[in-house]
Design a protein around this motif. Structure first.
Motif, PDB file in Angstrom:
ATOM      1  N   SER A  78       1.822  -1.121 -12.423  1.00  0.00           N
ATOM      2  CA  SER A  78       1.068  -1.120 -11.370  1.00  0.00           C
ATOM      3  C   SER A  78      -0.232  -1.330 -11.559  1.00  0.00           C
ATOM      4  CB  SER A  78       0.971   0.537 -10.715  1.00  0.00           C
ATOM      5  OG  SER A  78       0.395   0.422  -9.406  1.00  0.00           O
ATOM      6  N   GLU A  79      -0.966  -2.124 -10.680  1.00  0.00           N
ATOM      7  CA  GLU A  79      -2.413  -2.528 -10.678  1.00  0.00           C
ATOM      8  C   GLU A  79      -3.039  -2.018  -9.334  1.00  0.00           C
ATOM      9  OE1 GLU A  79      -3.194  -6.368 -12.035  1.00  0.00           O
ATOM     10  OE2 GLU A  79      -1.745  -6.156 -13.684  1.00  0.00           O
ATOM     11  N   ILE A  80      -4.245  -1.900  -9.379  1.00  0.00           N
ATOM     12  CA  ILE A  80      -4.878  -1.458  -7.996  1.00  0.00           C
ATOM     13  C   ILE A  80      -5.567  -2.877  -7.712  1.00  0.00           C
ATOM     14  CG2 ILE A  80      -7.064  -0.558  -6.968  1.00  0.00           C
ATOM     15  CD1 ILE A  80      -6.407   1.954  -8.981  1.00  0.00           C
ATOM     16  N   ARG A  81      -5.296  -3.382  -6.416  1.00  0.00           N
ATOM     17  CA  ARG A  81      -5.674  -4.392  -5.882  1.00  0.00           C
ATOM     18  C   ARG A  81      -7.042  -4.362  -5.158  1.00  0.00           C
ATOM     19  NH1 ARG A  81      -3.248  -8.606  -1.411  1.00  0.00           N
ATOM     20  NH2 ARG A  81      -4.466 -10.300  -1.880  1.00  0.00           N
ATOM     21  N   THR A  82      -8.227  -5.119  -5.379  1.00  0.00           N
ATOM     22  CA  THR A  82      -9.322  -4.625  -4.696  1.00  0.00           C
ATOM     23  C   THR A  82      -9.894  -6.114  -4.134  1.00  0.00           C
ATOM     24  OG1 THR A  82     -10.638  -5.408  -6.804  1.00  0.00           O
ATOM     25  CG2 THR A  82     -10.015  -2.978  -6.573  1.00  0.00           C
ATOM     26  N   ASN A  83     -10.841  -5.898  -3.204  1.00  0.00           N
ATOM     27  CA  ASN A  83     -11.388  -7.089  -2.468  1.00  0.00           C
ATOM     28  C   ASN A  83     -12.880  -7.175  -3.289  1.00  0.00           C
ATOM     29  OD1 ASN A  83     -13.314  -4.852  -1.447  1.00  0.00           O
ATOM     30  ND2 ASN A  83     -12.958  -5.426   0.503  1.00  0.00           N
ATOM     31  N   HIS A  94     -10.492  -0.647  -2.715  1.00  0.00           N
ATOM     32  CA  HIS A  94      -9.061  -0.536  -2.968  1.00  0.00           C
ATOM     33  C   HIS A  94      -8.269  -1.000  -1.815  1.00  0.00           C
ATOM     34  CE1 HIS A  94      -9.510   2.311  -6.708  1.00  0.00           C
ATOM     35  NE2 HIS A  94     -10.337   1.455  -6.701  1.00  0.00           N
ATOM     36  N   LEU A 151      -1.560  -1.802  -3.882  1.00  0.00           N
ATOM     37  CA  LEU A 151      -1.249  -1.898  -5.119  1.00  0.00           C
ATOM     38  C   LEU A 151      -0.555  -3.331  -5.438  1.00  0.00           C
ATOM     39  CD1 LEU A 151       0.385   1.682  -5.294  1.00  0.00           C
ATOM     40  CD2 LEU A 151      -1.668   0.762  -6.351  1.00  0.00           C
ATOM     41  N   THR A 166       0.789  -1.106   0.192  1.00  0.00           N
ATOM     42  CA  THR A 166       0.104  -0.008   0.046  1.00  0.00           C
ATOM     43  C   THR A 166       0.920   1.257  -0.097  1.00  0.00           C
ATOM     44  OG1 THR A 166      -0.164  -0.100   2.635  1.00  0.00           O
ATOM     45  CG2 THR A 166      -1.917  -1.206   1.273  1.00  0.00           C
TER      46      THR A 166
END
Length: 163
Positions: free
Chosen positions: A65-70, A75, A78, A35
């Motif tokens: 870079s990619e955004i990591r989501t649940n 968000h 990263l 993060t």
């Protein structure tokens, strides 16, 4: 890490340091999950500054870079992937083969510093070492030793006045 990024004048010194942190977090793989807050704590900078470092590294092609989501779409961090530009040359077989072909082979001398007759013991370093012969001398370490030494020296120098 490749020296390409270290020699890139477009990056700030702290962006280069941040790339090293990211590369270290990746370990043997090419990606890490982090993060901006965690990165800010590691680098002792603000999250806005970390965002600038990330933008520079992405712009010049050192990371992706990619955004990591649940599950709910929130968000949570990263996913940062280190590209070929920041990977060390020896990670690719071609780079390693090229380096090995250019480098002259070293002479193999595994026990060069070993004393003859004492297999497994190496020579003493001349720095910060006491010769073994001085360890064999018996020294008086009592609390009266300096006083006795001074008395013995004074006895040797004492000469009565001659008349």
């Amino acid at each position: 890490m490749a020296t390409t990024a270290a020699r890139d004048d477009r990056l700030t010194p702290n962006a280069k340091a941040f790339l090293q942190v990211l590369r270290a977090r990746c370990g043997k793989s090419r990606e890490t999950i982090i993060t901006k807050g965690t990165a800010a704590n590691i680098m002792a900078r603000s999250t806005r500054t970390i965002r600038r470092y990330l933008d520079d590294l992405i712009r010049y092609g050192y990371i992706q870079s990619e955004i990591r989501t649940n599950r709910n779409g929130m968000h949570i961090g990263l996913v940062i992937t280190v590209t070929e530009l920041a990977a060390p040359f020896f990670e690719s077989a071609k780079g390693l083969a090229r380096w090995l072909a250019e480098t002259p082979s070293a002479v193999f001398r595994p026990f060069e510093g070993v004393v003859a007759g004492f297999q497994g013991r190496t020579l003493m370093s001349p720095k910060n070492q006491t010769p073994i012969s001085s360890l064999n001398e018996r020294k008086d370490t009592s609390r009266f030793a300096p006083r006795e030494k001074l008395r013995n020296e004074e006895r040797g120098k004492f000469r009565p006045f001659s008349t």
